[in-house]
Design a protein around this motif. Structure first.
Motif, PDB file in Angstrom:
ATOM      1  N   VAL A   1       6.069  -3.880   8.589  1.00  0.00           N
ATOM      2  CA  VAL A   1       4.634  -4.038   8.398  1.00  0.00           C
ATOM      3  C   VAL A   1       4.360  -5.381   7.723  1.00  0.00           C
ATOM      4  O   VAL A   1       5.022  -5.749   6.754  1.00  0.00           O
ATOM      5  N   GLY A   2       3.409  -6.114   8.283  1.00  0.00           N
ATOM      6  CA  GLY A   2       3.028  -7.411   7.733  1.00  0.00           C
ATOM      7  C   GLY A   2       3.823  -8.580   8.282  1.00  0.00           C
ATOM      8  O   GLY A   2       3.447  -9.738   8.065  1.00  0.00           O
ATOM      9  N   GLU A   3       4.899  -8.294   8.980  1.00  0.00           N
ATOM     10  CA  GLU A   3       5.725  -9.381   9.518  1.00  0.00           C
ATOM     11  C   GLU A   3       4.983 -10.104  10.636  1.00  0.00           C
ATOM     12  O   GLU A   3       4.362  -9.491  11.495  1.00  0.00           O
ATOM     13  N   GLN A   4       5.062 -11.422  10.596  1.00  0.00           N
ATOM     14  CA  GLN A   4       4.386 -12.237  11.595  1.00  0.00           C
ATOM     15  C   GLN A   4       5.247 -12.366  12.843  1.00  0.00           C
ATOM     16  O   GLN A   4       6.455 -12.573  12.762  1.00  0.00           O
ATOM     17  N   LEU A   5       4.592 -12.221  13.987  1.00  0.00           N
ATOM     18  CA  LEU A   5       5.278 -12.399  15.263  1.00  0.00           C
ATOM     19  C   LEU A   5       5.252 -13.876  15.654  1.00  0.00           C
ATOM     20  O   LEU A   5       4.412 -14.630  15.168  1.00  0.00           O
ATOM     21  N   PRO A   6       6.142 -14.266  16.541  1.00  0.00           N
ATOM     22  CA  PRO A   6       6.146 -15.664  16.969  1.00  0.00           C
ATOM     23  C   PRO A   6       4.831 -16.016  17.655  1.00  0.00           C
ATOM     24  O   PRO A   6       4.209 -15.158  18.293  1.00  0.00           O
ATOM     25  N   PRO A   7       4.402 -17.269  17.538  1.00  0.00           N
ATOM     26  CA  PRO A   7       3.210 -17.692  18.273  1.00  0.00           C
ATOM     27  C   PRO A   7       3.408 -17.451  19.772  1.00  0.00           C
ATOM     28  O   PRO A   7       4.528 -17.541  20.291  1.00  0.00           O
ATOM     29  N   ALA A   8       2.318 -17.147  20.467  1.00  0.00           N
ATOM     30  CA  ALA A   8       2.393 -16.800  21.891  1.00  0.00           C
ATOM     31  C   ALA A   8       3.074 -17.899  22.707  1.00  0.00           C
ATOM     32  O   ALA A   8       3.907 -17.609  23.562  1.00  0.00           O
TER      33      ALA A   8
ATOM     34  N   GLN B   1      -2.814  -5.950  23.938  1.00  0.00           N
ATOM     35  CA  GLN B   1      -2.502  -4.549  24.250  1.00  0.00           C
ATOM     36  C   GLN B   1      -1.995  -3.834  22.996  1.00  0.00           C
ATOM     37  O   GLN B   1      -2.379  -2.699  22.715  1.00  0.00           O
ATOM     38  N   LEU B   2      -1.160  -4.512  22.233  1.00  0.00           N
ATOM     39  CA  LEU B   2      -0.604  -3.927  21.016  1.00  0.00           C
ATOM     40  C   LEU B   2      -1.636  -3.839  19.895  1.00  0.00           C
ATOM     41  O   LEU B   2      -1.569  -2.946  19.060  1.00  0.00           O
ATOM     42  N   ARG B   3      -2.589  -4.754  19.892  1.00  0.00           N
ATOM     43  CA  ARG B   3      -3.671  -4.673  18.899  1.00  0.00           C
ATOM     44  C   ARG B   3      -4.512  -3.426  19.163  1.00  0.00           C
ATOM     45  O   ARG B   3      -4.834  -2.674  18.242  1.00  0.00           O
ATOM     46  N   VAL B   4      -4.827  -3.182  20.427  1.00  0.00           N
ATOM     47  CA  VAL B   4      -5.613  -2.000  20.793  1.00  0.00           C
ATOM     48  C   VAL B   4      -4.846  -0.722  20.416  1.00  0.00           C
ATOM     49  O   VAL B   4      -5.440   0.256  19.969  1.00  0.00           O
ATOM     50  N   ALA B   5      -3.534  -0.742  20.561  1.00  0.00           N
ATOM     51  CA  ALA B   5      -2.701   0.423  20.249  1.00  0.00           C
ATOM     52  C   ALA B   5      -2.472   0.597  18.751  1.00  0.00           C
ATOM     53  O   ALA B   5      -1.873   1.585  18.318  1.00  0.00           O
ATOM     54  N   GLY B   6      -2.927  -0.375  17.944  1.00  0.00           N
ATOM     55  CA  GLY B   6      -2.755  -0.281  16.500  1.00  0.00           C
ATOM     56  C   GLY B   6      -1.413  -0.743  15.989  1.00  0.00           C
ATOM     57  O   GLY B   6      -1.061  -0.513  14.840  1.00  0.00           O
ATOM     58  N   VAL B   7      -0.660  -1.436  16.834  1.00  0.00           N
ATOM     59  CA  VAL B   7       0.664  -1.920  16.432  1.00  0.00           C
ATOM     60  C   VAL B   7       0.563  -3.295  15.786  1.00  0.00           C
ATOM     61  O   VAL B   7       1.299  -3.606  14.851  1.00  0.00           O
TER      62      VAL B   7
ATOM     63  N   THR C   1      -0.715   0.259  10.581  1.00  0.00           N
ATOM     64  CA  THR C   1      -0.819   1.453  11.413  1.00  0.00           C
ATOM     65  C   THR C   1       0.249   1.499  12.501  1.00  0.00           C
ATOM     66  O   THR C   1       0.237   2.396  13.345  1.00  0.00           O
ATOM     67  N   ALA C   2       1.166   0.554  12.491  1.00  0.00           N
ATOM     68  CA  ALA C   2       2.183   0.467  13.550  1.00  0.00           C
ATOM     69  C   ALA C   2       3.026   1.724  13.634  1.00  0.00           C
ATOM     70  O   ALA C   2       3.385   2.169  14.719  1.00  0.00           O
ATOM     71  N   ASP C   3       3.336   2.318  12.496  1.00  0.00           N
ATOM     72  CA  ASP C   3       4.152   3.537  12.507  1.00  0.00           C
ATOM     73  C   ASP C   3       3.434   4.704  13.165  1.00  0.00           C
ATOM     74  O   ASP C   3       4.055   5.632  13.661  1.00  0.00           O
TER      75      ASP C   3
END
Length: 117
Positions: free
Chosen positions: A32-39, A59-65, A79-81
């Motif tokens: 939680v809170g970890e940043q993903l690589p830039p697109a 898609q992952l934002r809509v899913a709450g991940v 809310t990813a969990d």
């Protein structure tokens, strides 16, 4: 974290990218809170279009991940969990139950899954 996509798969590339992130969350590789690589960076690493990665992130934002913060990029949401694998578990259980009714055991089911994937 080693993410890969199969360009010859019938599964959409954006779904494959999204699956990599979800798998990373469930395996504990992403917290939680970890940043993903830039697109753009991830797109280059996976040899896909930047818009494909952006679509997966949305898609992952809509899913709450994931959550997006201006200037901070995409991060794993608190809310990813909650995006658990319950629907997948139910589908697998149904498949196992059906296989058993045909006299198949777990190794037969695994063989079938490998053939289909």
């Amino acid at each position: 974290m080693q993410w890969t996509v199969d360009h010859s798969s019938p599964q959409r590339l954006q779904d494959q990218v999204a699956a990599c992130v979800v798998r990373g969350v469930h395996d504990g590789e992403l917290s939680v809170g970890e940043q993903l690589p830039p697109a753009a960076e991830l797109a280059e690493a996976l040899s896909v279009d930047r818009n494909t990665v952006l679509a997966a992130y949305r898609q992952l934002r809509v899913a709450g991940v994931l959550e997006f913060r201006r200037g901070r990029g995409a991060r794993v949401a608190s809310t990813a969990d909650a995006a658990d694998l319950a629907p997948v578990r139910r589908a697998v259980q149904a498949a196992v139950d059906l296989a058993r009714s045909y006299g198949l055991d777990s190794s037969d089911v695994i063989t079938l899954v490998k053939e289909l994937s």
